[in-house]
Write a protein that holds these residues in place. Structure first.
Motif, PDB file in Angstrom:
ATOM      1  N   THR A 256      48.188  43.683  36.058  1.00 51.67           N
ATOM      2  CA  THR A 256      48.246  43.511  34.798  1.00 51.67           C
ATOM      3  C   THR A 256      49.476  44.117  34.215  1.00 51.67           C
ATOM      4  O   THR A 256      50.493  43.503  33.459  1.00 51.67           O
ATOM      5  CB  THR A 256      47.239  44.035  33.707  1.00 51.67           C
ATOM      6  N   GLU A 257      49.733  45.203  34.873  1.00 49.43           N
ATOM      7  CA  GLU A 257      51.249  46.211  34.410  1.00 49.43           C
ATOM      8  C   GLU A 257      52.343  45.396  35.124  1.00 49.43           C
ATOM      9  O   GLU A 257      53.513  45.016  34.418  1.00 49.43           O
ATOM     10  CB  GLU A 257      51.061  47.443  34.997  1.00 49.43           C
ATOM     11  N   ALA A 258      51.979  44.874  36.245  1.00 54.15           N
ATOM     12  CA  ALA A 258      53.278  43.890  36.934  1.00 54.15           C
ATOM     13  C   ALA A 258      53.499  42.707  36.024  1.00 54.15           C
ATOM     14  O   ALA A 258      54.575  42.263  35.998  1.00 54.15           O
ATOM     15  CB  ALA A 258      52.833  43.509  38.211  1.00 54.15           C
ATOM     16  N   ALA A 259      52.293  41.885  35.798  1.00 57.24           N
ATOM     17  CA  ALA A 259      52.593  40.817  34.837  1.00 57.24           C
ATOM     18  C   ALA A 259      53.529  40.961  33.455  1.00 57.24           C
ATOM     19  O   ALA A 259      54.327  40.369  33.147  1.00 57.24           O
ATOM     20  CB  ALA A 259      51.286  40.189  34.562  1.00 57.24           C
ATOM     21  N   HIS A 283      45.547  34.577  44.333  1.00 61.72           N
ATOM     22  CA  HIS A 283      46.279  34.866  43.203  1.00 61.72           C
ATOM     23  C   HIS A 283      45.352  35.505  42.188  1.00 61.72           C
ATOM     24  O   HIS A 283      44.046  34.732  41.810  1.00 61.72           O
ATOM     25  CB  HIS A 283      47.347  34.145  42.846  1.00 61.72           C
ATOM     26  N   TYR A 284      45.524  36.571  41.595  1.00 61.07           N
ATOM     27  CA  TYR A 284      45.042  36.827  40.378  1.00 61.07           C
ATOM     28  C   TYR A 284      46.011  35.898  38.989  1.00 61.07           C
ATOM     29  O   TYR A 284      47.143  35.700  39.437  1.00 61.07           O
ATOM     30  CB  TYR A 284      45.323  38.174  39.673  1.00 61.07           C
ATOM     31  N   MET A 285      45.220  35.094  38.108  1.00 62.97           N
ATOM     32  CA  MET A 285      46.095  34.581  37.222  1.00 62.97           C
ATOM     33  C   MET A 285      45.945  35.350  36.006  1.00 62.97           C
ATOM     34  O   MET A 285      44.844  35.538  35.345  1.00 62.97           O
ATOM     35  CB  MET A 285      45.357  33.042  37.011  1.00 62.97           C
ATOM     36  N   VAL A 286      46.963  35.731  35.465  1.00 63.80           N
ATOM     37  CA  VAL A 286      47.076  36.881  34.460  1.00 63.80           C
ATOM     38  C   VAL A 286      47.636  36.122  33.284  1.00 63.80           C
ATOM     39  O   VAL A 286      48.762  35.748  33.228  1.00 63.80           O
ATOM     40  CB  VAL A 286      47.903  38.172  34.688  1.00 63.80           C
ATOM     41  N   TRP A 287      46.910  36.131  32.119  1.00 62.25           N
ATOM     42  CA  TRP A 287      47.175  35.330  30.899  1.00 62.25           C
ATOM     43  C   TRP A 287      47.900  36.346  30.058  1.00 62.25           C
ATOM     44  O   TRP A 287      47.343  37.298  29.558  1.00 62.25           O
ATOM     45  CB  TRP A 287      46.007  34.713  30.524  1.00 62.25           C
ATOM     46  N   THR A 288      49.196  35.974  29.427  1.00 61.02           N
ATOM     47  CA  THR A 288      49.710  36.648  28.322  1.00 61.02           C
ATOM     48  C   THR A 288      49.974  35.920  27.271  1.00 61.02           C
ATOM     49  O   THR A 288      50.015  34.648  27.294  1.00 61.02           O
ATOM     50  CB  THR A 288      51.232  37.349  29.212  1.00 61.02           C
ATOM     51  N   LEU A 303      51.068  34.357  37.815  1.00 64.95           N
ATOM     52  CA  LEU A 303      50.281  34.533  39.103  1.00 64.95           C
ATOM     53  C   LEU A 303      50.866  35.644  40.100  1.00 64.95           C
ATOM     54  O   LEU A 303      51.956  35.928  40.447  1.00 64.95           O
ATOM     55  CB  LEU A 303      50.573  33.342  40.003  1.00 64.95           C
ATOM     56  N   VAL A 304      49.961  36.643  40.264  1.00 70.52           N
ATOM     57  CA  VAL A 304      50.096  37.895  40.875  1.00 70.52           C
ATOM     58  C   VAL A 304      49.123  37.795  42.297  1.00 70.52           C
ATOM     59  O   VAL A 304      48.046  37.268  42.268  1.00 70.52           O
ATOM     60  CB  VAL A 304      49.516  39.216  40.024  1.00 70.52           C
ATOM     61  N   VAL A 311      53.925  40.086  41.818  1.00 74.04           N
ATOM     62  CA  VAL A 311      54.403  38.880  41.041  1.00 74.04           C
ATOM     63  C   VAL A 311      54.755  37.749  41.769  1.00 74.04           C
ATOM     64  O   VAL A 311      55.884  38.045  42.490  1.00 74.04           O
ATOM     65  CB  VAL A 311      54.977  39.006  39.883  1.00 74.04           C
ATOM     66  N   THR A 312      54.129  36.652  41.949  1.00 74.90           N
ATOM     67  CA  THR A 312      54.434  35.393  42.797  1.00 74.90           C
ATOM     68  C   THR A 312      55.448  34.653  41.567  1.00 74.90           C
ATOM     69  O   THR A 312      56.603  34.203  42.185  1.00 74.90           O
ATOM     70  CB  THR A 312      53.538  34.664  43.247  1.00 74.90           C
TER      71      THR A 312
END
Length: 391
Positions: A256-259, A283-288, A303-304, A311-312
């Motif tokens: 989450t911090e990277a996103a 991947h994690y799909m991190v929503w912001t 996408l992490v 982060v990808t």
């Protein structure tokens, strides 16, 4: 085509589009009333522990700690998602027996965002659907029929929009001999309700069009997300298609911090784990979401890599998903606080009157037509009897 035949065609369109969708629209409007106030109702009905009283500025608990607590509670299940509520100090961890399992077997565990304390172990999704708000949402969205139900309700919403347009076309010619908004209260009950139906239809015209169109867009959420995943996300994931799922997942907090660093100014609100239908196997799909009144309703996924925590890519949604995201607050009126919610509820009530009065007018017209036919039949019978008596 003459003016009379054109109006007759529009009348036919208005009558049948209205009749076909009226019953479903009545249910949608009735269930929409509590859904406008869903946040307040859910808070009132919540039976979980209260949030901890903490000083202002208290940092949130580590998401890794919260995720591990959820895993310890259900060691044989997988974590599906983590949701970080930006309105309430809570974190929801979604659990499931396995990825791809029956959605009714999923559930969530709620934690205090500041202390990491367990607040509530939620019911199964199949049980949540049978609560008051669950039933209201299901009847509003899909009538307990999944994607086919969503598409059907979307089609009913489209018919509703066509009924509004045809009603606008008919309003001028049918009311041209009367002052705008006139209600002939001294005439028959049917005429009085016809005038009220037309008047309230004009009052709710813009609102009904907006809610109808945004409702149609919302019902397309599942296929639109599927299209995005099958096209743009599939291209992003092409280099990883032969990679195995990471044996050990990277830190959730770190992801989450990277996103957040990839999108400065945006707030991380949730993340889907590898295997979730909105993520990828790798991947994690991190929503912001953004911080302004407009961008707070626009979600940008990051996408992490679930193995490295790096982060990808930032997967900027296409225009049709942006339209979907903007349609949701417009549909439920939840972007302007309580005053707008009250306005939405009042307009919803007026629309219920429009729908019910339209149904009454159709029934009354049918009864009047049947009565005229019966009167003509009696007159014919009397004339025939008199002719026989004269012979």
């Amino acid at each position: 085509m003459t003016v009379a035949s054109t109006l007759k065609s529009w009348y036919w369109i208005h009558k049948w589009t209205s009749l076909v969708c009226t019953l479903f629209l009545l249910v949608i409007c009735l269930t929409g009333l509590p859904l406008v106030f869903h946040e307040e109702i859910e808070h009132w009905l919540d039976d979980g522990k209260p949030y901890a009283a903490v000083p202002d500025g208290t940092p949130p608990a580590s998401l890794d700690l919260i995720v591990e607590k959820a895993r310890a509670m259900y060691p044989r299940e997988v974590i599906d998602f983590v949701f970080m509520d930006d309105d309430e100090p809570q974190v929801l961890v979604g659990m499931a027996p396995s990825y791809g399992a029956d959605p009714g077997l999923s559930h969530f565990v709620k934690f205090d965002a500041h202390t990491g304390e367990l607040l509530k172990d939620g019911r199964l999704a199949s049980e949540e659907k049978l609560t008051f708000m669950g039933i209201m949402l299901a009847l509003h969205v899909d009538w307990f029929a999944g994607l086919p139900g969503e598409l059907f309700i979307g089609f009913m919403g489209l018919l509703f929009v066509v009924a509004i347009v045809s009603g606008v076309v008919l309003y001028g010619p049918f009311m041209k001999k009367l002052p705008f908004g006139a209600v002939r209260a001294s005439r028959s009950r049917r005429l009085k309700w016809l005038d009220l139906h037309n008047l309230l239809g004009v009052v709710t015209l813009v609102w009904g069009s907006v809610v109808g169109l945004t409702g149609v867009i919302n019902e397309l959420a599942t296929p639109l997300f599927g299209l995005w995943q099958a096209t743009e996300v599939a291209e992003i994931m092409a280099p990883y298609k032969n990679d195995a799922v990471p044996a050990r997942l990277a830190s959730v907090q770190g992801a989450t911090e990277a996103a957040a660093k990839a999108l400065p100014g945006n707030t991380v609100i949730s993340m889907n784990f590898p295997g979730n239908r909105f993520a990828t196997p790798h991947h994690y799909m991190v929503w912001t979401k953004g911080a302004t009144p407009l961008t707070s309703h626009l979600f940008t996924p990051v996408l992490v890599d679930a193995g490295t925590g790096q982060v990808t890519t930032v997967a900027h949604p296409p225009w049709y998903l942006t339209a979907l995201e903007l349609s949701r607050p417009l549909h439920f009126g939840d972007y302007g606080g309580m005053p707008l919610k009250i306005l939405w509820a009042l307009l919803d009530l007026l629309t219920i009157v429009v729908l019910a009065s339209g149904l009454y007018l159709w029934v009354a017209r049918r009864k009047a037509a049947d009565a005229r036919i019966a009167a003509l039949a009696r007159q014919s019978d009397d004339a025939l009897r008199q002719a026989r008596e004269a012979i």
